[in-house]
Motif scaffolding. Structure first.
Motif, mmCIF file in Angstrom:
data_model
loop_
_atom_site.group_PDB
_atom_site.id
_atom_site.type_symbol
_atom_site.label_atom_id
_atom_site.label_comp_id
_atom_site.label_asym_id
_atom_site.label_seq_id
_atom_site.Cartn_x
_atom_site.Cartn_y
_atom_site.Cartn_z
ATOM 1 N N SER A 52 11.064 -7.537 0.023
ATOM 2 C CA SER A 52 10.136 -7.553 1.152
ATOM 3 C C SER A 52 10.733 -6.999 2.435
ATOM 4 C CB SER A 52 9.648 -8.982 1.401
ATOM 5 O OG SER A 52 10.755 -9.839 1.686
ATOM 6 N N ALA A 53 12.060 -6.918 2.516
ATOM 7 C CA ALA A 53 12.705 -6.445 3.743
ATOM 8 C C ALA A 53 12.578 -4.931 3.871
ATOM 9 C CB ALA A 53 14.177 -6.838 3.745
ATOM 10 N N ALA A 54 12.356 -4.467 5.089
ATOM 11 C CA ALA A 54 12.265 -3.035 5.329
ATOM 12 C C ALA A 54 13.561 -2.354 4.903
ATOM 13 C CB ALA A 54 11.994 -2.757 6.801
ATOM 14 N N GLY A 55 13.430 -1.290 4.130
ATOM 15 C CA GLY A 55 14.597 -0.580 3.615
ATOM 16 C C GLY A 55 14.982 -0.983 2.205
ATOM 17 N N ARG A 97 0.830 -1.197 0.000
ATOM 18 C CA ARG A 97 0.000 0.000 0.000
ATOM 19 C C ARG A 97 0.867 1.250 0.000
ATOM 20 N NH1 ARG A 97 -3.774 -1.922 4.969
ATOM 21 N NH2 ARG A 97 -1.660 -2.011 5.820
ATOM 22 N N PHE A 98 0.482 2.218 -0.820
ATOM 23 C CA PHE A 98 1.172 3.504 -0.883
ATOM 24 C C PHE A 98 0.645 4.442 0.204
ATOM 25 C CE2 PHE A 98 1.246 2.072 -5.372
ATOM 26 C CZ PHE A 98 2.609 2.155 -5.622
ATOM 27 N N THR A 99 1.431 5.467 0.511
ATOM 28 C CA THR A 99 0.904 6.600 1.265
ATOM 29 C C THR A 99 0.087 7.451 0.285
ATOM 30 O OG1 THR A 99 2.937 7.841 0.846
ATOM 31 C CG2 THR A 99 2.804 6.601 2.913
ATOM 32 N N LEU A 147 4.758 -3.679 -8.093
ATOM 33 C CA LEU A 147 4.767 -4.233 -6.741
ATOM 34 C C LEU A 147 4.178 -5.643 -6.724
ATOM 35 C CD1 LEU A 147 3.652 -1.078 -4.717
ATOM 36 C CD2 LEU A 147 5.944 -2.061 -4.859
ATOM 37 N N LYS A 148 3.107 -5.856 -7.451
ATOM 38 C CA LYS A 148 2.499 -7.190 -7.513
ATOM 39 C C LYS A 148 3.444 -8.200 -8.141
ATOM 40 C CE LYS A 148 -2.372 -5.790 -7.684
ATOM 41 N NZ LYS A 148 -3.628 -5.775 -8.475
ATOM 42 N N GLY A 183 -1.221 5.337 -14.519
ATOM 43 C CA GLY A 183 -2.071 4.244 -14.974
ATOM 44 C C GLY A 183 -1.982 2.979 -14.152
ATOM 45 N N GLY A 184 -1.599 3.110 -12.883
ATOM 46 C CA GLY A 184 -1.507 1.942 -12.005
ATOM 47 C C GLY A 184 -0.281 1.080 -12.232
ATOM 48 N N ASN A 185 0.678 1.587 -12.997
ATOM 49 C CA ASN A 185 1.866 0.778 -13.317
ATOM 50 C C ASN A 185 2.750 0.512 -12.104
ATOM 51 O OD1 ASN A 185 1.355 0.365 -16.088
ATOM 52 N ND2 ASN A 185 2.142 2.389 -16.595
ATOM 53 N N LEU A 186 2.785 1.453 -11.168
ATOM 54 C CA LEU A 186 3.601 1.239 -9.972
ATOM 55 C C LEU A 186 3.048 0.080 -9.153
ATOM 56 C CD1 LEU A 186 4.233 4.943 -8.845
ATOM 57 C CD2 LEU A 186 5.757 3.435 -10.128
#
Length: 489
Positions: free
Chosen positions: A54-57, A27-29, A47-48, A40-43
């Motif tokens: 998956s690691a933070a950072g 999820r984005f901010t 991600l999908k 167009g939802g490409n970002l």
């Protein structure tokens, strides 16, 4: 680098790169969602596909075809709200991801962080960006600095803009001071001599009316009875210097905070010669002095409303026919005599006279900063600075400043039970206390010269520089010291 706080509309804010956070559920901010829609939802599709780790950072730099940002740097967070420690990690990762670009706008301020405010978040984002943008190029024939010249920190609205700008100003000052300290620390010993440090201090005073610089040469120090300091300096052909940079930005008559930095511009160990392996890193033995220079530069640039004196005890520790020998006894400026059992325990010898001299400024508090002992590295590693203090309130304030900035310290014992380890049969004290508790007994030695005022000692032997592939000065503890000083204004 130019740092700015700004209320931005991501759909209109032109930038070489927009920095966006993505949580563990992809999820984005708010700003990220707007930009994703514009593309167009490409970002979201990327991600999908799992391109962002998956690691933070974890980061992913993505070129964009639509919208005002030329690129997007996606930064992974864990479950929100994130911890302060994780947020610093995100700020650092994102800063390193954009340092090769010309400018960037960070929307990490939209990430929810436990127990902090907008000022703190902006400070961490800016400090990380400023540190990431530093590169040592002076002694390279073809190296160029990183191109990152402009960095914007997004503020949510006009109500938060003032708080965000406050954090940007603080973080940029801490980054600037840290990078000045890094540059001095990274310079080789044949360039960064005591005379070079003295000239840098004089140059700073010429640029700023509120700062004056005083330099004591060998002859003057001898006349003042600085026998401990001169016992170290006399082995070198390079003249020593005791430097005082007096910044009067606060109220007239207000007692100053005095910072004292160990400035051994190269440490061979003297007659107690160090092993040859990694001796090149002994150019970093002046990182305490470098941090004092970093703080003083930041204070004058920020026009901070405080009175601070930066004292630098600068000398080389070299073996020669004039050098001190193990067993020599010297008389310090305080009148106390010292038996030198190890000439490689020289930092405390220059600092003890500097601490005595610091009393002439009638300080509210004195904090010395020194790459003092390998024992502190064994005790705390490279993460924490060793903190000693003769007053609990002072220790607590320094520890709190370290927690705020992430430039952390850990309090060590300064108990009377350790003092007998410095007893000498031939003088008032000896300069080492043996193998056990080496960092503690070094602090106990210094404490004998700081009995007339509130005093703290920061042993930065582990935190001042990195070895290996990332070899270089860190600029610590400039953020901690600046935070402490500005908290006192």
């Amino acid at each position: 680098m130019q740092f700015t706080a700004k209320v931005t509309d991501i759909s209109k804010q032109r930038s070489a790169c927009a920095i966006l956070a993505v949580d563990n559920k992809n999820r984005f901010t708010d700003s990220g969602s707007i930009l994703d829609k514009a593309n167009g939802g490409n970002l979201a599709k990327l991600l999908k596909r799992g391109d962002l780790g998956s690691a933070a950072g974890s980061t992913l730099l993505v070129p964009t075809l639509d919208g005002s940002a030329e690129r997007v740097l996606l930064v992974r967070t864990s479950k929100t709200p994130v911890s302060a420690t994780e947020f610093r990690k995100l700020a650092s990762a994102s800063a390193n991801g954009v340092k090769s670009l010309k400018d960037a706008t960070s929307y990490l301020s939209e990430v929810s962080v436990e127990g902090v405010d907008a000022t703190w978040q902006a400070q961490q984002i800016t400090l990380a960006a400023g540190l990431a943008g530093y590169k040592f190029t002076r002694c390279h024939s073809d190296a160029k600095p990183y191109p990152l010249a402009k960095f914007i920190v997004h503020a949510a609205d006009k109500k938060q803009l003032k708080a965000t700008q406050k954090g940007v100003d603080l973080g940029s000052g801490q980054a600037m001071g840290s990078n000045i300290a890094r540059e001095l620390g990274n310079l080789p010993g044949n360039i960064c001599t005591p005379s070079y440090l003295a000239s840098e201090a004089k140059a700073l005073a010429k640029k700023h009316a509120k700062l004056t610089t005083t330099v004591l040469d060998n002859k003057k120090m001898e006349s003042l009875g600085m026998g401990a300091f001169m016992s170290v300096a006399k082995g070198s052909d390079e003249p020593a210097a005791m430097i005082a940079m007096n910044y009067k930005g606060g109220k007239t008559g207000q007692k100053p905070i005095v910072l004292v930095g160990k400035g051994i511009t190269f440490d061979t160990g003297g007659i107690s010669l160090k092993p040859g392996m990694q001796m090149d890193e002994m150019k970093f033995d002046m990182c305490g002095a470098a941090s004092v220079f970093g703080v003083m530069n930041a204070l004058v640039e920020m026009n901070a409303p405080v009175n601070v004196v930066g004292v630098v005890a600068a000398a080389e520790n070299m073996p020669s026919g004039r050098a001190s020998k193990p067993g020599d006894i010297v008389t310090s400026m305080s009148g106390k005599t010292i038996e030198i059992l190890n000439t490689d325990a020289e930092g405390r010898l220059v600092l003890c006279d500097a601490l005595t001299w610091a009393g002439k400024f009638k300080p509210s508090v004195v904090i010395d900063v020194a790459t003092l002992t390998g024992a502190c590295v064994i005790a705390l590693g490279n993460h924490a600075t060793g903190l000693y203090a003769n007053q609990d309130k002072l220790a607590d304030e320094l520890l709190a400043a370290g927690e705020t900035t992430g430039d952390r310290a850990w309090r060590m014992p300064l108990w009377d039970e350790y003092q007998p380890m410095l007893n000498s049969n031939f003088a008032d004290m000896q300069n080492i206390g043996g193998r056990e508790a080496g960092s503690v007994t070094a602090a106990c030695f210094l404490a004998r010269f700081a009995e007339d005022y509130n005093w703290a000692h920061l042993d930065i032997a582990g935190s001042a520089w990195k070895s290996g592939a990332a070899k270089g000065a860190t600029g610590r503890p400039v953020p901690l010291l600046l935070q402490y000083i500005l908290n006192k204004k």
